[in-house]
Motif scaffolding. Structure first.
Motif, PDB file in Angstrom:
ATOM      1  N   SER A   9       0.808  -1.223   0.000  1.00  0.00           N
ATOM      2  CA  SER A   9       0.000   0.000   0.000  1.00  0.00           C
ATOM      3  C   SER A   9       0.832   1.261   0.000  1.00  0.00           C
ATOM      4  CB  SER A   9      -0.944   0.025   1.210  1.00  0.00           C
ATOM      5  OG  SER A   9      -0.227   0.090   2.404  1.00  0.00           O
ATOM      6  N   VAL A  10       2.077   1.169   0.498  1.00  0.00           N
ATOM      7  CA  VAL A  10       2.888   2.383   0.523  1.00  0.00           C
ATOM      8  C   VAL A  10       3.820   2.511  -0.672  1.00  0.00           C
ATOM      9  CG1 VAL A  10       2.862   2.462   3.029  1.00  0.00           C
ATOM     10  CG2 VAL A  10       4.769   1.356   1.898  1.00  0.00           C
ATOM     11  N   CYS A  11       3.854   1.533  -1.540  1.00  0.00           N
ATOM     12  CA  CYS A  11       4.846   1.558  -2.617  1.00  0.00           C
ATOM     13  C   CYS A  11       4.667   2.758  -3.533  1.00  0.00           C
ATOM     14  CB  CYS A  11       4.809   0.256  -3.419  1.00  0.00           C
ATOM     15  SG  CYS A  11       3.273  -0.020  -4.318  1.00  0.00           S
ATOM     16  N   THR A  12       3.422   3.152  -3.756  1.00  0.00           N
ATOM     17  CA  THR A  12       3.183   4.292  -4.626  1.00  0.00           C
ATOM     18  C   THR A  12       3.852   5.554  -4.098  1.00  0.00           C
ATOM     19  OG1 THR A  12       1.049   3.377  -5.257  1.00  0.00           O
ATOM     20  CG2 THR A  12       1.399   5.716  -5.719  1.00  0.00           C
ATOM     21  N   SER A 252      -3.395   7.119   8.207  1.00  0.00           N
ATOM     22  CA  SER A 252      -4.559   6.486   8.828  1.00  0.00           C
ATOM     23  C   SER A 252      -5.100   5.364   7.952  1.00  0.00           C
ATOM     24  CB  SER A 252      -5.654   7.528   9.072  1.00  0.00           C
ATOM     25  OG  SER A 252      -6.832   6.924   9.553  1.00  0.00           O
ATOM     26  N   ALA A 253      -5.217   5.640   6.665  1.00  0.00           N
ATOM     27  CA  ALA A 253      -5.732   4.623   5.747  1.00  0.00           C
ATOM     28  C   ALA A 253      -4.775   3.442   5.651  1.00  0.00           C
ATOM     29  CB  ALA A 253      -5.974   5.236   4.374  1.00  0.00           C
ATOM     30  N   ALA A 254      -3.473   3.731   5.615  1.00  0.00           N
ATOM     31  CA  ALA A 254      -2.488   2.655   5.516  1.00  0.00           C
ATOM     32  C   ALA A 254      -2.529   1.774   6.760  1.00  0.00           C
ATOM     33  CB  ALA A 254      -1.089   3.245   5.326  1.00  0.00           C
ATOM     34  N   LEU A 255      -2.548   2.395   7.927  1.00  0.00           N
ATOM     35  CA  LEU A 255      -2.573   1.629   9.173  1.00  0.00           C
ATOM     36  C   LEU A 255      -3.885   0.878   9.345  1.00  0.00           C
ATOM     37  CD1 LEU A 255      -0.884   4.307  11.454  1.00  0.00           C
ATOM     38  CD2 LEU A 255       0.042   2.025  10.950  1.00  0.00           C
ATOM     39  N   ASP A 259      -6.548   0.089   1.505  1.00  0.00           N
ATOM     40  CA  ASP A 259      -5.539   0.274   0.463  1.00  0.00           C
ATOM     41  C   ASP A 259      -5.949   1.305  -0.584  1.00  0.00           C
ATOM     42  OD1 ASP A 259      -2.983  -0.597  -0.763  1.00  0.00           O
ATOM     43  OD2 ASP A 259      -4.302  -1.235  -2.388  1.00  0.00           O
ATOM     44  N   SER A 260      -7.182   1.223  -1.089  1.00  0.00           N
ATOM     45  CA  SER A 260      -7.588   2.161  -2.142  1.00  0.00           C
ATOM     46  C   SER A 260      -7.649   3.584  -1.605  1.00  0.00           C
ATOM     47  CB  SER A 260      -8.941   1.758  -2.734  1.00  0.00           C
ATOM     48  OG  SER A 260      -9.955   1.798  -1.746  1.00  0.00           O
ATOM     49  N   GLU A 261      -8.099   3.729  -0.352  1.00  0.00           N
ATOM     50  CA  GLU A 261      -8.139   5.064   0.235  1.00  0.00           C
ATOM     51  C   GLU A 261      -6.724   5.596   0.449  1.00  0.00           C
ATOM     52  OE1 GLU A 261      -9.478   7.400   4.303  1.00  0.00           O
ATOM     53  OE2 GLU A 261     -10.402   5.446   3.889  1.00  0.00           O
ATOM     54  N   PHE A 262      -5.808   4.716   0.881  1.00  0.00           N
ATOM     55  CA  PHE A 262      -4.424   5.146   1.053  1.00  0.00           C
ATOM     56  C   PHE A 262      -3.850   5.685  -0.256  1.00  0.00           C
ATOM     57  CE2 PHE A 262      -0.042   4.175   0.098  1.00  0.00           C
ATOM     58  CZ  PHE A 262       0.595   5.036   0.983  1.00  0.00           C
ATOM     59  N   LYS A 263      -4.046   4.921  -1.331  1.00  0.00           N
ATOM     60  CA  LYS A 263      -3.491   5.356  -2.617  1.00  0.00           C
ATOM     61  C   LYS A 263      -4.069   6.694  -3.050  1.00  0.00           C
ATOM     62  CE  LYS A 263      -2.482   0.681  -4.293  1.00  0.00           C
ATOM     63  NZ  LYS A 263      -2.864  -0.400  -5.228  1.00  0.00           N
ATOM     64  N   ALA A 264      -5.364   6.904  -2.807  1.00  0.00           N
ATOM     65  CA  ALA A 264      -5.999   8.165  -3.181  1.00  0.00           C
ATOM     66  C   ALA A 264      -5.469   9.312  -2.318  1.00  0.00           C
ATOM     67  CB  ALA A 264      -7.515   8.058  -3.035  1.00  0.00           C
ATOM     68  N   ALA A 266      -2.566   9.366  -0.804  1.00  0.00           N
ATOM     69  CA  ALA A 266      -1.175   9.580  -1.198  1.00  0.00           C
ATOM     70  C   ALA A 266      -1.094  10.400  -2.487  1.00  0.00           C
ATOM     71  CB  ALA A 266      -0.472   8.229  -1.389  1.00  0.00           C
ATOM     72  N   GLY A 267      -2.014  10.125  -3.419  1.00  0.00           N
ATOM     73  CA  GLY A 267      -2.049  10.913  -4.650  1.00  0.00           C
ATOM     74  C   GLY A 267      -2.389  12.370  -4.383  1.00  0.00           C
ATOM     75  N   ALA A 268      -3.354  12.593  -3.471  1.00  0.00           N
ATOM     76  CA  ALA A 268      -3.726  13.961  -3.109  1.00  0.00           C
ATOM     77  C   ALA A 268      -2.574  14.655  -2.389  1.00  0.00           C
ATOM     78  CB  ALA A 268      -4.971  13.949  -2.228  1.00  0.00           C
ATOM     79  N   LEU A 269      -1.883  13.920  -1.527  1.00  0.00           N
ATOM     80  CA  LEU A 269      -0.729  14.467  -0.818  1.00  0.00           C
ATOM     81  C   LEU A 269       0.362  14.882  -1.803  1.00  0.00           C
ATOM     82  CD1 LEU A 269       0.871  15.050   1.780  1.00  0.00           C
ATOM     83  CD2 LEU A 269       1.504  12.623   1.835  1.00  0.00           C
ATOM     84  N   ASP A 270       0.591  14.067  -2.813  1.00  0.00           N
ATOM     85  CA  ASP A 270       1.609  14.440  -3.795  1.00  0.00           C
ATOM     86  C   ASP A 270       1.155  15.640  -4.620  1.00  0.00           C
ATOM     87  OD1 ASP A 270       4.297  13.624  -4.773  1.00  0.00           O
ATOM     88  OD2 ASP A 270       3.239  13.539  -6.693  1.00  0.00           O
ATOM     89  N   GLY A 271      -0.146  15.749  -4.883  1.00  0.00           N
ATOM     90  CA  GLY A 271      -0.653  16.940  -5.565  1.00  0.00           C
ATOM     91  C   GLY A 271      -0.410  18.183  -4.738  1.00  0.00           C
ATOM     92  N   ASN A 272      -0.561  18.066  -3.431  1.00  0.00           N
ATOM     93  CA  ASN A 272      -0.254  19.177  -2.528  1.00  0.00           C
ATOM     94  C   ASN A 272       1.239  19.517  -2.571  1.00  0.00           C
ATOM     95  OD1 ASN A 272       0.939  19.488   0.516  1.00  0.00           O
ATOM     96  ND2 ASN A 272      -0.851  20.813   0.238  1.00  0.00           N
ATOM     97  N   SER A 273       2.088  18.478  -2.626  1.00  0.00           N
ATOM     98  CA  SER A 273       3.535  18.710  -2.716  1.00  0.00           C
ATOM     99  C   SER A 273       3.885  19.494  -3.982  1.00  0.00           C
ATOM    100  CB  SER A 273       4.286  17.374  -2.707  1.00  0.00           C
ATOM    101  OG  SER A 273       4.098  16.687  -1.492  1.00  0.00           O
ATOM    102  N   VAL A 274       3.244  19.138  -5.075  1.00  0.00           N
ATOM    103  CA  VAL A 274       3.463  19.851  -6.341  1.00  0.00           C
ATOM    104  C   VAL A 274       3.053  21.317  -6.198  1.00  0.00           C
ATOM    105  CG1 VAL A 274       2.710  20.015  -8.752  1.00  0.00           C
ATOM    106  CG2 VAL A 274       3.272  17.775  -7.766  1.00  0.00           C
ATOM    107  N   ASP A 275       1.950  21.553  -5.486  1.00  0.00           N
ATOM    108  CA  ASP A 275       1.486  22.927  -5.286  1.00  0.00           C
ATOM    109  C   ASP A 275       2.464  23.732  -4.431  1.00  0.00           C
ATOM    110  OD1 ASP A 275      -0.761  22.378  -6.774  1.00  0.00           O
ATOM    111  OD2 ASP A 275      -2.095  22.139  -5.050  1.00  0.00           O
ATOM    112  N   ILE A 276       3.011  23.112  -3.386  1.00  0.00           N
ATOM    113  CA  ILE A 276       3.987  23.800  -2.546  1.00  0.00           C
ATOM    114  C   ILE A 276       5.238  24.136  -3.357  1.00  0.00           C
ATOM    115  CG2 ILE A 276       5.509  23.551  -0.534  1.00  0.00           C
ATOM    116  CD1 ILE A 276       3.305  21.807   0.735  1.00  0.00           C
ATOM    117  N   ALA A 277       5.687  23.183  -4.163  1.00  0.00           N
ATOM    118  CA  ALA A 277       6.849  23.433  -5.017  1.00  0.00           C
ATOM    119  C   ALA A 277       6.567  24.563  -6.010  1.00  0.00           C
ATOM    120  CB  ALA A 277       7.242  22.157  -5.756  1.00  0.00           C
ATOM    121  N   ALA A 278       5.348  24.599  -6.534  1.00  0.00           N
ATOM    122  CA  ALA A 278       4.981  25.664  -7.471  1.00  0.00           C
ATOM    123  C   ALA A 278       5.004  27.025  -6.788  1.00  0.00           C
ATOM    124  CB  ALA A 278       3.601  25.389  -8.055  1.00  0.00           C
TER     125      ALA A 278
END
Length: 409
Positions: A9-12, A252-255, A259-264, A266-278
């Motif tokens: 679940s955390v590989c992504t 929370s989802a991972a623990l 799994d599907s919620e974790f991946k979603a 994690a995807g949203a978290l990475d979108g936030n990271s992209v926004d911070i970098a921008a």
């Protein structure tokens, strides 16, 4: 096996936690501002008001989504903890109103604000039970509520027309409904995308509210809330707070083995990271943005390692992740100092270390199945991000005063 599930679940997220390179060369050597006036600042009462309202209203959406998501998934203890955190946020919003208009206004505002949360609960129950009549009544109640809310704010501040406020709150209602509908349909990706959209929309309420209050009480809230410096401060605060909440949702989802919620998440978290970098790139340029993003992702990867270690009761893995995170704070501090001499390496490192510690508290509480403690910890961790965002914004404004002077007066 739990370990296998967690690793899968955390590989992504772990895959994007690559080492940062070139930060010092990409962000250093940026042109210093000219010798113009140094009066541009993000540290005004008007700017603080705008930031505070955006932070509180954005948190309202995130906590509401956490509560409805837990309720629809049958996680009763988590729902109750999220609902309590949401109500604490409501109290804080009412206090913010009271700080402007007094105790009577605060006491009148709180039950009014709570009303729309109650209607959202009614809608969620209707969705969960497939009670179409209950859903329709809740939506009708919410739409009617927007008029009451608009009337309340208009009566307090003539710079806030009732119809304008009502329309903005109606949009809030619609975007939050989108979150609930996606959660009910078990579409985690859509739910997190809707949550981020609903959170971002709160700027459309917070910014006009701040501006109207500043116009109404210029002596109390000196400066302007609509300057570029105030905007930078608000953007950094909102984005960094969202980072904490999305990281907490992912762990929370991972623990919890979702799994599907974790991946979603994690995807949203990475979108936030992209926004911070921008946001960093908007100041220092594209090369700096591209160098910052992997550096920021790196500490998320270490948190993934820590979460796996907690889930699998692997103490050496936990210890290594903590050591990696502490080491990271020095790298991050060095990177920001190389970009901006107003950001001393050790000061930045200490602030990021506090971020690491407060987010670790969230993961630990989640692992112990203590949702009340987890939501208290995540609100604390999110609030702490102001200790990073505010100095960062002011350091940038000081570094480039001419760039932030155009809208300062």
């Amino acid at each position: 096996m739990l370990k296998a599930t967690m690793v899968k679940s955390v590989c992504t997220l772990a895959a994007v936690a690559v080492l940062a390179t070139g930060c010092s060369t990409s962000m250093a050597g940026q042109p210093m501002a000219g010798t113009g006036s140094m009066t541009a600042t993000s540290a005004t009462p008007a700017s603080a008001l705008r930031t505070a309202l955006n932070a509180l209203l954005g948190e309202h959406v995130i906590l509401a989504a956490a509560a409805t998501g837990a309720a629809l998934d049958g996680r009763d203890a988590e729902f109750k903890a999220a609902a309590a955190a949401l109500d604490a946020n409501s109290v804080d919003i009412a206090k913010a109103i009271g700080s402007v208009y007094g105790a009577d206004a605060e006491q009148a505002f709180l039950p009014l604000w709570r009303r729309h949360i109650g209607f959202a609960v009614d809608y969620t129950v209707g969705v969960a039970t497939k009670d179409q009549a209950k859903q329709q009544k809740a939506v009708a109640d919410l739409i009617a509520y927007t008029q009451d809310f608009g009337a309340f704010l208009s009566s307090a501040n003539p710079n806030l027309p009732k119809s304008v406020v009502a329309d903005l709150v109606k949009h809030h209602v619609v975007t939050l409904k989108d979150v609930i509908d996606a959660q009910a349909s078990k579409d985690s990706v859509k739910a997190y995308a809707a949550q981020r959209a609903a959170t971002a929309h709160m700027k459309m309420i917070a910014d006009p509210l701040a501006s109207a209050i500043v116009t109404q009480f210029p002596d109390k809230y000196s400066g302007r809330s609509d300057t570029a410096a105030a905007g930078l401060r608000t953007v950094l605060n909102v984005a960094l707070r969202e980072h904490v909440y999305l990281a907490g949702a992912a762990t929370s989802a991972a623990l919890g083995g979702r799994d599907s919620e974790f991946k979603a998440a994690a995807g949203a978290l990475d979108g936030n990271s992209v926004d911070i970098a921008a946001a960093i790139g908007s100041v220092y340029g594209k090369d700096a943005e591209q160098a910052f993003l992997p550096l920021w992702r790196r500490h998320i990867g270490f948190f993934v390692d820590y979460t796996v270690g907690v889930a699998t009761k692997d103490q050496p893995k936990q210890d290594k992740a903590v050591n990696d995170l502490i080491g990271y704070t020095q790298d991050f501090g060095a990177c920001l100092q190389s970009a901006n001499p107003n950001l001393p390496k050790q000061v930045v490192a200490d602030l990021v270390k506090h971020h690491v510690v407060t987010l670790k508290d969230v993961v630990d509480a989640q692992a112990k199945k203590d949702p009340a403690r987890a939501f208290t910890a995540i609100r604390t961790a999110a609030s702490h991000m102001q200790m990073i965002a505010d100095p960062l914004a002011e350091a940038i404004v000081k570094q480039f005063p001419d760039r932030f002077m155009a809208s300062a007066n």
